[in-house]
Design an enzyme around this catalytic site. Structure first.
Site, PDB file in Angstrom:
ATOM      1  N   PHE A  23     -25.948  14.100  66.756  1.00 53.56           N
ATOM      2  CA  PHE A  23     -26.359  13.382  67.946  1.00 53.56           C
ATOM      3  C   PHE A  23     -26.052  11.894  67.820  1.00 53.56           C
ATOM      4  CE2 PHE A  23     -29.400  16.995  68.454  1.00 53.56           C
ATOM      5  CZ  PHE A  23     -28.940  17.413  69.690  1.00 53.56           C
ATOM      6  N   ASN A 110     -37.114   9.060  64.932  1.00 51.13           N
ATOM      7  CA  ASN A 110     -36.791   9.421  66.311  1.00 51.13           C
ATOM      8  C   ASN A 110     -36.539  10.928  66.326  1.00 51.13           C
ATOM      9  OD1 ASN A 110     -36.124   9.286  69.023  1.00 51.13           O
ATOM     10  ND2 ASN A 110     -33.982   8.793  68.602  1.00 51.13           N
ATOM     11  N   PRO A 112     -37.258  15.156  67.629  1.00 51.82           N
ATOM     12  CA  PRO A 112     -37.388  15.912  68.885  1.00 51.82           C
ATOM     13  C   PRO A 112     -38.772  15.724  69.481  1.00 51.82           C
ATOM     14  CG  PRO A 112     -36.222  17.227  67.271  1.00 51.82           C
ATOM     15  CD  PRO A 112     -36.694  15.984  66.547  1.00 51.82           C
TER      16      PRO A 112
END
Length: 237
Positions: A23, A110, A112
């Site tokens: 990501f 950071n 889910p």
């Protein structure tokens, strides 16, 4: 040369080369980042590092940085991006602290932080589903972090906690208050991701039940609130 992006956070520029299956920072992640503060010389851990952007920014601020991720590919990407930025980070593969010993001055995570509709999860491969979903109530990994983090903190350690109201955020805050003193640093309405609007009836049902917060803004965009808190251990105040 691979495509590179440059992001500014914590007052420094970070160059990233996106890696397949890792990501890159989203608007939600950048919202979280704008509340963070790291001092030179601090010992920092970035949990769920992904592309490494938070850990790299901390290292460029002069911190000593450890990054962790359940994905070996993500840790490799983070270490590569650190080299691009001329800083060194220590990467470890594993959940949460990945066996690292504390205490840390700063904990970044950071993770889910959304309920993901089961119908959307069913469309993903297992690795994607694990990386995206926060469990049935959206806060599974956040609750695990809250359970573990205080054992890796000292009297003045700071845990920066992102809380998204597209989760069971009431339960997250109740759990946080059990062990920590909270200070709200930032809040903002955040447009929801496409999978929410694709399964809008599911999310509207959760909102009507009081589990999540979902609303339409003046421009007709579906939004939810994001919050960033600074946590310190109650027992060490």
């Amino acid at each position: 040369m691979p495509t590179r992006i440059t992001l500014t956070l914590m007052g420094v520029d970070v160059v990233l080369e996106p890696a397949e299956g890792v990501f890159t920072p989203s608007p939600h992640g950048m919202f979280y980042a704008r509340a963070l503060h790291v001092e030179p010389g601090e010992r920092v851990i970035d949990i769920g590092t992904g592309s490494g952007v938070l850990g790299i920014a901390a290292a460029k601020r002069g911190a000593h940085v450890l990054v962790t991720d359940i994905s070996a590919r993500a840790v490799e990407a983070a270490e590569h991006n650190a080299q691009l930025n001329g800083v060194q980070i220590d990467g470890r593969v594993g959940t949460l602290f990945a066996g690292a010993e504390g205490p840390f001055d700063v904990i970044l995570a950071n993770l889910p932080n959304e309920i993901v509709a089961p119908a959307h999860i069913a469309q993903l491969d297992p690795a994607q589903a694990h990386a995206l979903a926060g469990g049935a109530r959206g806060n599974e990994q956040i609750l695990a972090l809250l359970d573990a983090a205080h054992r890796h903190m000292h009297a003045t350690s700071r845990l920066y906690l992102g809380v998204h109201a597209l989760t069971d955020y009431h339960a997250t805050l109740r759990t946080a208050l059990d062990h920590y003193a909270l200070r709200l640093l930032d809040l903002a309405p955040l447009p929801v991701k496409p999978f929410v609007t694709e399964h809008l009836d599911f999310y509207r049902g959760l909102a009507e039940a009081g589990v999540i917060e979902l609303f339409s803004d003046a421009d007709g965009r579906w939004c939810s609130y994001g919050y960033v808190y600074e946590l310190r251990c109650k027992s060490m105040e």
